[in-house]
Write a protein that holds these residues in place. Structure first.
Motif, mmCIF file in Angstrom:
data_model
loop_
_atom_site.group_PDB
_atom_site.id
_atom_site.type_symbol
_atom_site.label_atom_id
_atom_site.label_comp_id
_atom_site.label_asym_id
_atom_site.label_seq_id
_atom_site.Cartn_x
_atom_site.Cartn_y
_atom_site.Cartn_z
ATOM 1 N N ASN A 142 0.800 -1.214 0.000
ATOM 2 C CA ASN A 142 0.000 0.000 0.000
ATOM 3 C C ASN A 142 0.837 1.270 0.000
ATOM 4 O OD1 ASN A 142 0.382 -1.332 2.673
ATOM 5 N ND2 ASN A 142 -0.255 0.671 3.456
ATOM 6 N N GLU A 143 2.094 1.205 0.423
ATOM 7 C CA GLU A 143 2.946 2.395 0.463
ATOM 8 C C GLU A 143 3.816 2.529 -0.781
ATOM 9 O OE1 GLU A 143 4.939 3.272 4.117
ATOM 10 O OE2 GLU A 143 3.471 2.164 5.305
ATOM 11 N N THR A 144 4.515 1.485 -1.146
ATOM 12 C CA THR A 144 5.447 1.558 -2.277
ATOM 13 C C THR A 144 4.823 1.104 -3.590
ATOM 14 O OG1 THR A 144 6.270 -0.692 -1.948
ATOM 15 C CG2 THR A 144 7.379 1.086 -0.730
ATOM 16 N N GLY A 145 3.748 0.335 -3.526
ATOM 17 C CA GLY A 145 3.151 -0.239 -4.719
ATOM 18 C C GLY A 145 3.871 -1.461 -5.237
ATOM 19 N N VAL A 146 4.923 -1.912 -4.572
ATOM 20 C CA VAL A 146 5.699 -3.061 -5.049
ATOM 21 C C VAL A 146 4.830 -4.322 -5.027
ATOM 22 C CG1 VAL A 146 7.655 -4.578 -4.567
ATOM 23 C CG2 VAL A 146 7.921 -2.097 -4.405
#
Length: 381
Positions: A142-146
């Motif tokens: 949810n933060e980096t999209g990785v």
């Protein structure tokens, strides 16, 4: 007064017109969906229709979809279904997984510098478990999209008899999600990440697995979750799921994200883009310039009329250093200055231009590590 530019879609997406229309119509029904008379059957039809749409979004069987009060409850219900198995989760999971995992004494799998799960360490933890484990990993952070190699993780885990849960809340509607191709036993979704209403989510099973409810009641949701279904919210979820399944506009959104990142080095400050070397969601960029705290940046951009975030949304409303960036091996100063821009179908090239202009103003104020534009660089973490 304008409403500003919204770039916090990973926190919540605007309500789709189709979802609002479905909710408005469902709110006019008077029946309890568990009642057998005509009023109840009409209410039940809304729930059944939505169940079909949510199942279709991830290529699941409708009978294996359980509606919950949101993604947090769905994640908790998945972990509750592990039936005493040793729990293994990654270090970058959402708090709705990490908090109950810590209480359960879970083993934490490391992640690499690029934000991907360390497969060797995960395999080691699965091997050393005293009995077949329960593994919980998110599909997209949810933060980096990785994006994580969930299908590979599931193959490794199941070769050792483990069960696998996948939090697909951020991935749905942005990349293809197929519960069968992923090979997971439990998958969770949240309506408001795909343009549905807040307060409704789903736990989806990959097969006929037992789920002991921790919300006890009248045996609704095939005895997996007690309590009268929120018909209107579920109807909105179904409408949003139907639209999200098309994956419309993702190429355009990815181009906007890439254009934004290309502009970040133009202000004389080094910029780290987290997970840029890995496969990411098309709408998500997480980065740090190291010159100001995330809280300062979020507030400054808000004053400029632009909504962004730092980390995931939490009830306190406070900005905290990112546990995800810390888990990737970055120092406290970097994790404390990381911000996230997440885009959606309403964003435009003009929004990106407004962000870049406001970002430039913010970067020109206060202390910086280097004022020499020749030193500016972007690193892919």
């Amino acid at each position: 007064m304008t409403r500003g530019v919204y770039m916090d879609w990973n926190a919540t997406a605007p309500l789709r017109a189709s979802a609002l229309a479905a909710m408005s119509a469902a709110l006019q029904e008077v029946g309890n969906p568990s009642s057998v008379h005509a009023f109840g059957r009409r209410a039940r039809a809304w729930v059944d229709h939505a169940r079909d749409a949510v199942a279709s979004l991830v290529n699941a069987r409708a009978a294996l979809v359980t509606f919950t009060s949101g993604g947090t409850e769905a994640n908790n219900l998945a972990l509750h279904a592990r039936q005493g198995r040793p729990l293994i989760v990654s270090a970058i999971e959402h708090e709705s997984v990490l908090r109950p995992a810590r209480l359960a004494g879970a083993q934490i799998a490391r992640v690499g510098r690029n934000g991907e799960i360390d497969m060797a360490h995960l395999a080691y933890l699965i091997d050393k478990a005293e009995r077949p484990a329960f593994v919980s990993v998110m599909l997209a952070n949810n933060e980096t999209g990785v994006i994580q190699p969930v299908a590979e993780i599931a193959r490794v885990a199941k070769s050792k008899g483990a069960l696998v849960h996948c939090d697909a809340i951020q991935a749905a509607g942005r990349i293809p999600v197929d519960i069968n191709e992923l090979g997971v036993d439990f998958l969770t979704l949240s309506a408001h990440k795909i343009g549905g209403p807040q307060g409704v989510g789903a736990l989806i099973l990959g097969g006929d697995l037992p789920v002991e409810p921790f919300v006890q009641g009248g045996g609704q949701e095939r005895n997996r979750r007690g309590g009268t279904e929120n018909v209107a919210a579920i109807a909105g979820f179904g409408a949003a799921a139907h639209e999200a399944a098309t994956l419309n506009d993702m190429d355009r959104i990815a181009a906007l994200r890439d254009h934004l990142e290309e502009q970040l080095a133009g202000f004389g400050q080094p910029v780290t883009i987290f997970g840029r070397a890995a496969q990411r969601l098309p709408n998500t960029s997480c980065f740090a310039s190291g010159t100001k705290t995330a809280e300062t940046l979020v507030m400054a951009m808000d004053l400029a009329g632009i909504a962004i975030s730092a980390g995931s949304a939490c009830s306190s409303g406070k900005v905290r250093p990112s546990h995800v960036i810390s888990a990737m091996g970055f120092d406290a100063a970097t994790s404390g200055s990381a911000i996230r821009v997440s885009l959606g179908w309403q964003n435009s090239a003009e929004d990106i231009n407004q962000f870049v202009t406001a970002w430039g103003r913010v970067q020109r104020t206060g202390p910086a590590r280097s004022s020499d534009a020749a030193d500016a660089r972007i690193s892919a973490a």
